[in-house]
Design a protein around this motif. Sequence first.
Motif, short mmCIF file in Angstrom:
data_model
loop_
_atom_site.label_atom_id
_atom_site.label_comp_id
_atom_site.label_asym_id
_atom_site.label_seq_id
_atom_site.Cartn_x
_atom_site.Cartn_y
_atom_site.Cartn_z
N LEU A 198 2.40 1.78 -3.38
CA LEU A 198 1.42 2.34 -4.31
C LEU A 198 1.20 3.83 -4.04
O LEU A 198 1.12 4.64 -4.98
CB LEU A 198 0.09 1.58 -4.16
N LEU A 202 -0.19 2.11 -11.32
CA LEU A 202 0.81 1.06 -11.52
C LEU A 202 1.22 0.98 -12.99
O LEU A 202 2.40 0.80 -13.31
CB LEU A 202 0.26 -0.29 -11.05
N ARG A 210 2.06 6.81 -6.74
CA ARG A 210 0.95 7.70 -7.07
C ARG A 210 1.36 9.16 -6.85
O ARG A 210 1.08 10.03 -7.68
CB ARG A 210 -0.28 7.37 -6.23
N ALA A 263 1.67 -5.19 -4.98
CA ALA A 263 0.75 -4.06 -5.15
C ALA A 263 -0.38 -4.41 -6.12
O ALA A 263 -1.53 -4.02 -5.92
CB ALA A 263 1.51 -2.83 -5.66
N SER A 264 -0.06 -5.17 -7.18
CA SER A 264 -1.10 -5.61 -8.13
C SER A 264 -2.13 -6.48 -7.43
O SER A 264 -3.35 -6.31 -7.62
CB SER A 264 -0.47 -6.38 -9.29
N ALA A 306 -6.04 3.07 -9.24
CA ALA A 306 -4.82 2.42 -8.72
C ALA A 306 -4.14 1.59 -9.80
O ALA A 306 -2.91 1.56 -9.91
CB ALA A 306 -5.18 1.55 -7.52
N VAL A 327 -4.30 -4.32 -5.02
CA VAL A 327 -5.35 -3.57 -5.70
C VAL A 327 -6.51 -4.50 -6.07
O VAL A 327 -7.68 -4.16 -5.90
CB VAL A 327 -4.80 -2.88 -6.96
N SER A 377 0.82 -1.21 0.00
CA SER A 377 0.00 0.00 0.00
C SER A 377 0.86 1.26 0.00
O SER A 377 0.58 2.23 -0.73
CB SER A 377 -0.92 -0.02 1.22
#
Length: 768
Positions: A344, A397, A348, A376-377, A393, A380, A341
Amino acid sequence: MDPAAAARRDEAARQKAAEDARRAAEAARKAAEAARKAAEEARRAAEAARQQKAAAEKAAADAKKAAQKPDQTPEAAKKSKADADAADKTRQQATDKAAAADKKLQAAEEKAALDAKRAQDAMGKANALATREKQTPPFTQRDIDKVKPKPNELASAFEGTNRKAELEKLLGTAAPPKTKAVQTPAAKGGAKSSHLEDGVAPPARDYSRLGIAGPQGAAQPASLDGEPPPSLEMEAPQGTRSTPDLIPTPSPSPGPTVPQPTPTGEPPPTAPPTTPSTPPAPTSPPPTPPQPLSTEKPTTRPPKDGPAKPPKDAPTGAEAAARLKVPMRYVGFLGQGHRASEYLDTIRAHQNDPAYLKDLYKGLGDKDTEALFKDASRHVADSPGTAGEQTDALKVLARSTHQLPPAVADKLAKDAAALDSRSPLTPVLKQPETSESIRRTVLDTAAAAFKESPSVVDAQKFGDVLASDPKLIQDYATSLGRDRFTGILAKGFEHPPFGFGRNSQGPTRMDGLGKVLGQASELFKGPAYADLRANIFRVGANSLGDSTDPARATQLDGLKKHFKADALDIIDQLSNNTTRAGSAFDGTGKGLANFLRDTLVSDPQKDPGFAKFLKQELPGQLHRLVTDPNTLKGNNGQQSPNEKYARILGSYTGSLATGYLQAIKASNDKQELIGRAVDSFTGTILHKAGMVGEAVKPSIEKALTDLLTRGEADYQKQLRQFLVGVLNQATRGLQDFDTKAGENTDTESKFRLGFNSILELNEFLDAI
């Protein structure tokens, strides 16, 4: 016994307990939300019942007054008494209904308060266990404040209850003192008041703990639900966590305070016991004077890479990488999710700074970069956010792929295309913002894997990434060739789109092949691509199956765009049995019928514009072509365009009949569908100029309707009568045209050929 092994087992057990507590708290939070919705529905039902009761009481009083009116004739007096008795009975029924609704409301309000309290306690326990394991608490204080029982909910739960002592014990708070009700019409009518607008003011608030003054020296409320206003959120001193998704700080709850763990996991200090000589505290202490907000900064600064500094706030990508690599910051399973998180959040915050991201990935190294991108994938995909938040999100990425080290980018692409496996990477790499080179690597790898071992999952992954760019669709349709390209489409359509993660119907849904269908008609124009267009429609329509499947909505939308752009040629190729190489002849006869069933028969109101195209515009175009006197064949023996279009019209009409037959066969309301078929066929083949004319439409419509209302119990007999009527009416118009056109024209037999061939292929020919 190995002490290290025992310690590892203990740690694993504690972490499992923390995770179990988190899941239990999440379930309790959902239960609390559901209970609140149920209470609101019960409140609306009770209010409606009370209004009905009031109306019934007024009507009963009026009827009683009318019955007591003097000088009535015996007949009038008898009637007015009967009316009064009926009104009184209705009043009693309404009274009973209102009482039952109030009882149900009371139970719902008690449940809402109790479920909210359970959720509050469960979230506090989950946070305490996570803190003990030096993990980030899964719930913020804002989360807990949002779910805990609100003062008005507590007041509603206690008001009217017959188990006050039990509720006080379960809720951990005394019943709030009764307040003077505001006499609203609802309150005067006996309504149970649980909100300010229902007639009861919420409990007084202690504004002093907010450090601000309210009206007349009292505290100023933030909102009716008790949450502090955003303007009161101060910047936390250095060395503490200020963001809401990190360690929460406890806040008081209504009633007796339940001890909460400190952010470090230590039990809170307790006050020394009161000795007999200590005077009792006053029951109503004076309010604490408002204090100015402190602006002092602590003199002790935390370590540069300490846990209080989020990676996203790092001034350089290298320092952000260093913070993401602090081991004690991310411990255990929950720590892994928290790290994903924060990664990410970092990309961002700096998505428009390529140099920052390159430094970030350089500092992380290839191994950590690959692991974080994958984590992270998955994070999400499993997130509970809205589809819009999830898409945002995924795009964050995707944009960062342009700065990935080449070796990592290549590895991620090939892993996403791995043989016969769903991957959380696919929803990211299918975004148009992803580096084109990565997307092409995915497509090349997936196509090669598909050639060796065709699978539905691989085909759907291929379609997902392919749909991201029209140029990719053109390039791979050309490089793979018609047969391989349509073979991938056919395989992928064997199953409705798969999903990945918690929101499997959202942005992670693998519905790219349906989007390819919608783009193909615009990308492959002209006679050179006629076979490809028809074959693409054939594989897409044939896979719709024997019944309408809502999960194939994207596929159906793509087919509609594709068909409307090239309808005549598609029908011609599907129904023309030729041995020509590349022919799109549909030997099953099901493709167009399935498509018409799902677009016109099942729910014509879903897309009225397209239904009009199928029922009026397309048949109208075909009728004009069939009856065009300028295209009649001459003496050279060649088939005239009129006869070609008569066969196409027959195939289209037969496919429409088959679509209705399929739907009627599977429906529980067969008569309704048969009735709708009258309108469809009348509009499709029986009233266009050049055949029977607009003037005779009503009589034809009546004749077909009569066929369906002769009292036949067996719907198969009704269908037989109906289809014979359709065929006879249509061919009668064509016979008239052929007679006027001369002996060299035979549109009637061509229409019959097209119509009967479709019903025969679908084994419905015996119906006529």
